[in-house]
Design an enzyme around this catalytic site. Structure first.
Site, PDB file in Angstrom:
ATOM      1  N   SER A   1     -10.093  -2.619   7.213  1.00  0.00           N
ATOM      2  CA  SER A   1     -10.619  -2.197   5.915  1.00  0.00           C
ATOM      3  C   SER A   1     -10.408  -3.249   4.832  1.00  0.00           C
ATOM      4  O   SER A   1     -11.104  -3.244   3.810  1.00  0.00           O
ATOM      5  CB  SER A   1      -9.978  -0.872   5.486  1.00  0.00           C
ATOM      6  OG  SER A   1      -8.570  -0.977   5.464  1.00  0.00           O
TER       7      SER A   1
ATOM      8  N   ASP B   1      -2.224   4.078  -2.903  1.00  0.00           N
ATOM      9  CA  ASP B   1      -2.758   2.990  -2.099  1.00  0.00           C
ATOM     10  C   ASP B   1      -2.259   1.649  -2.630  1.00  0.00           C
ATOM     11  O   ASP B   1      -2.723   1.161  -3.663  1.00  0.00           O
ATOM     12  CB  ASP B   1      -4.289   3.033  -2.116  1.00  0.00           C
ATOM     13  CG  ASP B   1      -4.923   2.003  -1.194  1.00  0.00           C
ATOM     14  OD1 ASP B   1      -4.186   1.146  -0.671  1.00  0.00           O
ATOM     15  OD2 ASP B   1      -6.149   2.051  -1.014  1.00  0.00           O
TER      16      ASP B   1
ATOM     17  N   HIS C   1      -4.969  -1.725  -0.227  1.00  0.00           N
ATOM     18  CA  HIS C   1      -6.274  -2.258  -0.630  1.00  0.00           C
ATOM     19  C   HIS C   1      -6.205  -2.745  -2.071  1.00  0.00           C
ATOM     20  O   HIS C   1      -5.180  -2.598  -2.740  1.00  0.00           O
ATOM     21  CB  HIS C   1      -7.347  -1.176  -0.453  1.00  0.00           C
ATOM     22  CG  HIS C   1      -7.438  -0.663   0.944  1.00  0.00           C
ATOM     23  ND1 HIS C   1      -6.786   0.484   1.360  1.00  0.00           N
ATOM     24  CD2 HIS C   1      -8.070  -1.157   2.036  1.00  0.00           C
ATOM     25  CE1 HIS C   1      -7.017   0.674   2.643  1.00  0.00           C
ATOM     26  NE2 HIS C   1      -7.793  -0.302   3.076  1.00  0.00           N
TER      27      HIS C   1
END
Length: 393
Positions: free
Chosen positions: A126, A368, A371
Site C-alpha cells: 500500500s 495510521d 501511510h
C-alpha cells in the site's frame, strides 16, 4: 619524476591525493557513524560527482502544495487528511533539502514529456500505492489518466495518459515473491521465498521504469517455503524446527526478486529499488495498543535514530541491492537505489494519524502512522524519482 621527488610540499600533496583516492575505493559497508540518524551506505548517487539527494534536512517552505484534496480525485480515503479534518497544516510547509545541492521541485509538464510512450510500474504494497497516488496527483496539474484496469475489484491498477501514451501500472505484491493465503487459516500467508511473484514478473519485459519496494507485510503471520518445502515461519506454530525469522523471509524476497530481474534476459527498464518507509513512528504504544503519531514538525537529523526492525530491514535491502547491482552492471540491467528512508525517518508529522477516517469509525488501523497524508512529505519521493529518471534520459 619531478612530481615524485620534488619539493616536500609537492610530495606531501601528491601523497595525500593518492591516500584519498585509495580510501574512496574502500567499501563503506562496515563503517558506522554515531552522529548520523541511521546506518548509512553510500547511495547510488554518492559515486556521481553531482550530489547525494538522499542526505539532507527538511527546511521551511512557504510554497503552496502542488495539489489539494479538492484538485486531485485520486487520494485514497485513509490518506485524505484534509477531508477528515486535520487541524494543522504545518506538515505541508517543509521541503527536502539535500546537503550539497538543490533538489528541484516536481515539474509535471517535464515529467510527462520524459515518459511519453513509456510504461512505469510500481511493485509492492500500500505504500507503493501511496507513492503512485502522489505521482498522479502531482501530474493532475497537467493531465488526468483514464483507468484501464480490468476490473474495479483488483488491487492491480492501470492508469493511462492518452495524450502522452504513458501508462502507470501498480502491482499488488506486498511480499514480492509468490504468495498464497492459507486455506485453513485466514491471515496466514505461505511465502515461496525462492520464486518471484508472477503478477509482476510475467510482464517485466514491457516496463520502461520499475519501482520495487516492500517491508510492512513481512511482519504478518507467514510460513516460508523453499523448493516447495516448509523451512520456517513467523508468528505461527510450526511442525518443524527452524530458527528462521521474518528477517530471513524479507531478505530472501528481495534477493529472489532482484536475481530474477537480472536473470530474465530481456529487461529494458530502469529498475529502481526503493528502500523502506519507517514503520516505527508510533508513540505511546504499538499500532494495536493505542500508539499514535501527533507530532507537528519534522525532526532534525540529530534528533532521532533508526533501530530495531526498521534498521535491520533497511540494512538488508541495501545489502541485497548492492549484490544485485554488481550482477546488473555485468548483464546490462540498469538498476539504481532510491533511498528516501532517512528523509522519511524525520517526518513523524506527515502521517494521517486519526485523520484518515471520521471520529468513531471502526478501522483496523485506527491511528495510521504508516501511510502518508496526501498532499504531504511523500510528494518528495516524486521529486527524487524525477531526478533519478532524468539521469539517463
Amino acid at each position: 619524476m619531478k612530481l615524485l621527488f620534488g619539493p616536500p610540499a609537492t610530495v606531501f600533496l601528491l601523497s595525500a591525493l593518492i591516500i584519498l583516492s585509495c580510501l574512496a575505493s574502500v567499501p563503506y559497508l562496515r563503517l558506522r557513524y554515531s552522529h548520523i540518524p541511521y546506518y548509512r551506505y553510500r547511495s547510488y548517487f554518492w559515486r556521481i560527482p553531482k550530489c547525494d539527494i538522499f542526505q539532507g534536512e527538511w527546511v521551511p517552505d512557504d510554497a503552496a502544495p502542488h495539489y489539494t484534496n479538492e484538485t486531485c480525485s485520486h487520494i485514497q480515503e485513509h490518506q485524505n487528511c484534509m477531508k477528515y479534518g486535520r487541524p494543522d497544516l504545518e506538515f505541508l510547509r517543509w521541503r527536502w533539502q539535500p546537503s550539497r545541492c538543490e533538489l528541484p521541485r516536481f515539474d509535471a509538464d517535464r515529467f510527462l514529456r520524459l515518459v511519453r510512450n513509456k510504461t512505469l510500474a510500481f511493485v509492492g504494497d500500500s505504500l507503493a500505492r501511496n507513492h503512485m497516488q502522489s505521482l498522479i496527483c502531482l501530474l493532475s496539474k497537467v493531465a488526468s489518466p483514464k483507468d484501464m484496469s480490468a476490473t474495479w475489484r483488483t488491487r492491480d491498477r492501470i492508469q493511462y495518459y492518452e495524450g502522452y501514451n504513458f501508462t502507470i501500472k501498480i502491482f499488488w505484491s506486498p511480499f514480492l515473491v509468490r504468495t498464497e493465503e492459507s486455506a485453513d487459516n485466514a491471515g496466514v500467508f505461505k511465502l515461496y521465498v525462492d520464486e518471484p511473484d508472477g503478477s509482476w514478473f510475467s510482464g517485466v519485459a514491457e516496463f520502461d521504469y520499475m519501482i520495487l519496494s516492500g517491508a510492512n507485510w513481512f511482519t504478518r503471520q507467514s510460513m516460508f517455503y523453499e523448493r516447495g518445502q516448509l523451512v520456517g515461519g513467523s508468528y505461527v506454530a510450526l511442525n518443524i524446527t527452524s530458527n528462521l525469522t521474518l528477517r530471513y523471509s524479507h531478505r530472501m524476497a528481495f534477493r529472489t526478486a532482484l536475481r530474477a530481474i537480472n536473470d530474465h534476459g530481456n529487461v529494458k527498464a530502469k529498475v529502481i529499488v526503493r528502500t523502506l518507509s519507517p514503520m516505527s513512528h508510533f508513540e505511546g504504544g504499538p499500532w494495536d495498543k493505542g500508539g499514535d503519531c501527533r507530532r507537528t514538525r519534522p525532526y532534525r537529523s540529530n534528533e532521532t535514530t533508526m533501530s530495531g526492525l526498521d534498521f535491520d530491514f533497511y540494512m538488508a535491502q541495501v545489502e541485497e541491492f548492492r549484490e544485485a547491482e554488481k550482477v546488473a552492471a555485468a548483464t546490462g540491467v540498469d538498476m539504481v537505489l532510491m533511498d528516501p528512508t532517512g528523509a522519511m525517518l524525520l517526518r513523524p508529522d506527515g502521517h494521517p494519524s486519526s485523520y484518515g477516517h471520521w471520529p468513531g469509525e471502526k478501522r483496523a488501523l485506527y491511528n495510521d502512522c504508516i501511510h502518508w497524508c496526501l498532499p504531504g512529505p511523500v510528494d518528495a519521493w516524486n521529486d527524487m524519482l524525477f531526478q533519478i529518471m532524468s539521469e539517463s534520459d
